[in-house]
Design an enzyme around this catalytic site. Sequence first.
Site, PDB file in Angstrom:
ATOM      1  N   HIS A 432      23.018  39.697   6.741  1.00 54.88           N
ATOM      2  CA  HIS A 432      23.812  40.685   5.994  1.00 54.88           C
ATOM      3  C   HIS A 432      24.356  41.764   6.934  1.00 54.88           C
ATOM      4  O   HIS A 432      25.555  42.044   6.968  1.00 54.88           O
ATOM      5  CB  HIS A 432      22.926  41.303   4.902  1.00 54.88           C
ATOM      6  CG  HIS A 432      23.579  42.396   4.108  1.00 54.88           C
ATOM      7  ND1 HIS A 432      24.056  42.186   2.833  1.00 54.88           N
ATOM      8  CD2 HIS A 432      23.833  43.698   4.391  1.00 54.88           C
ATOM      9  CE1 HIS A 432      24.590  43.320   2.382  1.00 54.88           C
ATOM     10  NE2 HIS A 432      24.457  44.256   3.308  1.00 54.88           N
ATOM     11  N   GLU A 433      23.453  42.359   7.721  1.00 56.75           N
ATOM     12  CA  GLU A 433      23.881  43.455   8.621  1.00 56.75           C
ATOM     13  C   GLU A 433      24.834  42.937   9.698  1.00 56.75           C
ATOM     14  O   GLU A 433      25.749  43.640  10.116  1.00 56.75           O
ATOM     15  CB  GLU A 433      22.659  44.140   9.248  1.00 56.75           C
ATOM     16  CG  GLU A 433      21.725  44.833   8.242  1.00 56.75           C
ATOM     17  CD  GLU A 433      22.418  45.853   7.346  1.00 56.75           C
ATOM     18  OE1 GLU A 433      23.451  46.413   7.747  1.00 56.75           O
ATOM     19  OE2 GLU A 433      21.930  46.086   6.232  1.00 56.75           O
ATOM     20  N   HIS A 436      28.370  43.069   8.554  1.00 58.24           N
ATOM     21  CA  HIS A 436      29.007  44.377   8.776  1.00 58.24           C
ATOM     22  C   HIS A 436      29.450  44.503  10.236  1.00 58.24           C
ATOM     23  O   HIS A 436      30.546  44.978  10.533  1.00 58.24           O
ATOM     24  CB  HIS A 436      28.015  45.516   8.477  1.00 58.24           C
ATOM     25  CG  HIS A 436      27.775  45.753   7.016  1.00 58.24           C
ATOM     26  ND1 HIS A 436      28.797  45.934   6.111  1.00 58.24           N
ATOM     27  CD2 HIS A 436      26.617  45.872   6.309  1.00 58.24           C
ATOM     28  CE1 HIS A 436      28.281  46.148   4.903  1.00 58.24           C
ATOM     29  NE2 HIS A 436      26.967  46.115   4.998  1.00 58.24           N
ATOM     30  N   HIS A 439      32.582  42.668  10.984  1.00 51.37           N
ATOM     31  CA  HIS A 439      33.722  43.385  10.391  1.00 51.37           C
ATOM     32  C   HIS A 439      34.160  44.496  11.358  1.00 51.37           C
ATOM     33  O   HIS A 439      35.348  44.688  11.610  1.00 51.37           O
ATOM     34  CB  HIS A 439      33.278  43.976   9.044  1.00 51.37           C
ATOM     35  CG  HIS A 439      34.405  44.391   8.150  1.00 51.37           C
ATOM     36  ND1 HIS A 439      34.205  45.019   6.947  1.00 51.37           N
ATOM     37  CD2 HIS A 439      35.746  44.264   8.280  1.00 51.37           C
ATOM     38  CE1 HIS A 439      35.385  45.271   6.383  1.00 51.37           C
ATOM     39  NE2 HIS A 439      36.330  44.824   7.168  1.00 51.37           N
TER      40      HIS A 439
END
Length: 649
Positions: A432-433, A436, A439
Amino acid sequence: GLFGVPELSCPEGFQEAQDKALQESEQLVQKACSTPPGPETVMIFDQLSDSLCRVADLADFVKVAHPDFAFREAAEEACRNIGTMVEKLNTDVELCQSLRRVLADETIMSSLHPETRRVAELFMFDFEISGIHLDEEKRRKAVDLNVRILDLCNEFLIGTHIPNKIDKHVLPEHIRYNFTAEGNYLQVAGLHADCPDDLVREAAYKIFLHSNSQQLARLEDLLASRNSLAQLVGYDTFAHRALQGTMAKNPETVKQFLEKLSEQLSKRTQKDFEMMTKMKMKLNPHNSMLMPWDHPYYSGVLRAERYNIDPGLYCPFFSLGACMEGLNSLFSQLLGISLYAEQTKRGEIWSEDVRKLAVVHETEGLLGYIYCDFFQRPDKPHQDCHFTVRGGRLKENGEYQLPVVVLMLSLPNSARGAPTLLSPGMMENLFHEMGHAMHSMLGRTRYQHVTGTRCATDFAEVPSILMEYFANDYRVVNQFARHYKTGQPLPKNMVSRLCESKKVCAAADMQLQVFYAVLDQIYHGKHPLKKSTTEILKETQEKVYGLPYVHNTAWQLRFSHLVGYGAKYYSYLMSRAVASMVWKQCFAQNPFDRAMGERYRREMLAHGGAKEPMLMVQGMLQKSPSVEDFVDALVSDLDHDFETFIMDS
């Protein structure tokens, strides 16, 4: 110095870095005011934003994560001072005029690059929500309200974490050991949601969530101040102001989304509650009514009973090294990107277990750096998060300023000689991290104001939640999950069982999130509120969630997301809906499809916040999704996979 910033080799350096930034910003303000209107004006604004953010963003991380108190304190002070400067600039009439001249000139506007145009509009929006268009007295009032809101947010946030005390004699003796003793008092610092003893959970719930008049006053003051500010600058409610520029666009769409989702979930949620009630009757025949403190515990019991998913069985397959290899391999196949460990210089990192990764593209070269702060240590917050330390942007000399981010996790420290082993939940959080982080690395915008994750809140979680779908796919997991001793791969049925176990009581879990999101919308909707925040909580809980409200409790006083996600708590659900649609349409058939990976980069990651979020979603899905599409995507994720069901039966 920290992150290679020479001034930050000692805490006092923050003062120096901050003074330098403030000095630089004053020069840039003068330059902006004296430059003839054109694209250069927008560039100067972005430089101004960059010089302040380079200190503020870095300080934002240091103030929560640095082991040295002196560093944390100096960073806190720098954040405050830069924040004050930003407020001042947002109400600087002359500075605003220099931007307004650009926006008012149709010839200039039509000649600007679309990204430049959007960034100019976003800067203008910042001015307007600070009340720049008001007369001087109202403008001063807007500044005062902004400062007041900032203070109330900090006070409320601290209040959400403060433990409650109770005279130990109030509790039965056999459960007292569950709480920290302080003389004649017991401290209750959380909900003890995983404790098998119903009485402990009940006591923790009633004590930890007991109403507190000071915290209640803070919340009411915060909501009223936010509403006053929104109305002062021309919005009906704070929610209307907060949702400007998001995927949802306005509170009416959010309301429709949450109502339709609630409607679709209701039968499933009822079934989930019935299953939990049966389980409670089986384990505790004397008291079978399902209460709010039962939901997280009994859903866990059902999960464990139906699918044997003891984390201990999975951990040996998920060593940290294997998981990082898995991410590296996935990024390399999808996006042509590799992660390389890089040597750090003296004083660059804040703890010796921090690792620095260089993110390198096969043809474009170095894209940026990720600092991995993965392990627990005293005073480190127990939350997994991603921090932007420096945003990417195109510099005046034509070079690209590389983005720098930190990924913070709370992994246990491994025993000497043994690798760090992750539970399935920790592995999913790592993915999940990393979503980020990618991105941030690939949102290569001209302007730092919209780089990477600096985008609409309800879009910002899409790349990270999408990575969870990869982390739960056997084809992906099979590439890296190996037993650290034997090298044996993780059996397919173990991955299937893990994925299916997450669907147990998932409707009730989602319904709880809908309840929180609805509550957040009401609190930030029309003021004055018709009732007290606690009466609204009671009414909404019984109507939307379905489990009874408990007398004398005030859960909203622990709702810390009201600070950072005011009027935007729905974002998690909407981001999940988009991620689900992207996964099913683009990656479910082949999670390593390079053409899809490139499309994902081109349509969704590359723009940061420089393009309207709904346009990015349309570009990726090649259609414009409706509220119904979002709801269907979330609900269809709850369906059990038939193949696994048959295999397990």
